[in-house]
Write a protein that holds these residues in place. Structure first.
Motif, PDB file in Angstrom:
ATOM      1  N   GLN A   1     -64.424   2.422  87.847  1.00  0.00           N
ATOM      2  CA  GLN A   1     -65.813   2.759  87.600  1.00  0.00           C
ATOM      3  C   GLN A   1     -66.480   1.916  86.513  1.00  0.00           C
TER       4      GLN A   1
ATOM      5  N   GLU B   1     -72.325   2.873  87.197  1.00  0.00           N
ATOM      6  CA  GLU B   1     -71.958   3.180  88.666  1.00  0.00           C
ATOM      7  C   GLU B   1     -71.073   4.240  88.941  1.00  0.00           C
ATOM      8  N   GLU B   2     -71.007   4.345  90.376  1.00  0.00           N
ATOM      9  CA  GLU B   2     -70.080   5.466  91.080  1.00  0.00           C
ATOM     10  C   GLU B   2     -68.457   5.003  90.995  1.00  0.00           C
ATOM     11  N   ARG B   3     -67.786   5.755  91.024  1.00  0.00           N
ATOM     12  CA  ARG B   3     -66.412   5.491  90.881  1.00  0.00           C
ATOM     13  C   ARG B   3     -66.073   5.074  92.560  1.00  0.00           C
ATOM     14  N   GLU B   4     -65.342   3.635  92.559  1.00  0.00           N
ATOM     15  CA  GLU B   4     -65.118   3.106  93.807  1.00  0.00           C
ATOM     16  C   GLU B   4     -63.798   2.852  93.945  1.00  0.00           C
TER      17      GLU B   4
ATOM     18  N   GLU C   1     -67.287  -9.188  87.680  1.00  0.00           N
ATOM     19  CA  GLU C   1     -67.693  -7.923  88.221  1.00  0.00           C
ATOM     20  C   GLU C   1     -66.508  -7.063  88.656  1.00  0.00           C
TER      21      GLU C   1
ATOM     22  N   ALA D   1     -64.377  -2.780  84.369  1.00  0.00           N
ATOM     23  CA  ALA D   1     -64.610  -1.388  85.036  1.00  0.00           C
ATOM     24  C   ALA D   1     -63.469  -0.635  84.073  1.00  0.00           C
TER      25      ALA D   1
END
Length: 125
Positions: free
Chosen positions: A39, A43-46, A89, A92
């Motif tokens: 995450q 942003e949303e957790r992916e 990128e 997180a």
């Protein structure tokens, strides 16, 4: 129940590598399907990667396929995420998660019952 503790995060330059570990305690580790999520701020957790109970089946998000490898050692109650060719990128908080109900590896975060506290990964450009 199972308790999960992640480690191995840190600061790395783009192109570098890190290996995350998630140590489990409590119930027998081999009954759990394991997943790694991440995450980023805002942003949303992916979903990042998942692995079946016996470790024979692995799944990856397209964004990390070919760069990240998930593995597990049931004797040591640990799941790993080897991250190579890291990109900015990829920055997180990374979480490991466990599920004991499903016979498949879920990619949705709501299908996992147990979560670790997360470990920060920062990739500088």
């Amino acid at each position: 129940q199972v308790q999960l503790v992640e480690s191995g995060g840190g600061l790395v330059q783009a192109g570098g590598s890190l290996r995350l570990s998630c140590a489990a305690s409590g119930r027998t580790f081999s009954v759990y399907v394991m997943g790694w999520f991440r995450q980023a701020p805002g942003e949303e957790r992916e979903f990042v990667a998942g692995i079946s109970r016996g470790g024979t089946r692995t799944y990856y998000a397209d964004s990390v396929k070919g760069r990240f490898t998930i593995s597990r050692n049931n004797a040591q109650n640990t799941v790993y995420l080897q991250m190579n060719s890291l990109k900015p990128e990829d920055t997180a908080v990374y979480y490991c998660a466990a599920d004991s109900v499903l016979n498949r590896v879920p990619v949705a975060s709501y299908e996992y019952d147990y979560w670790g506290q997360g470990t920060q990964v920062t990739v500088s450009s």
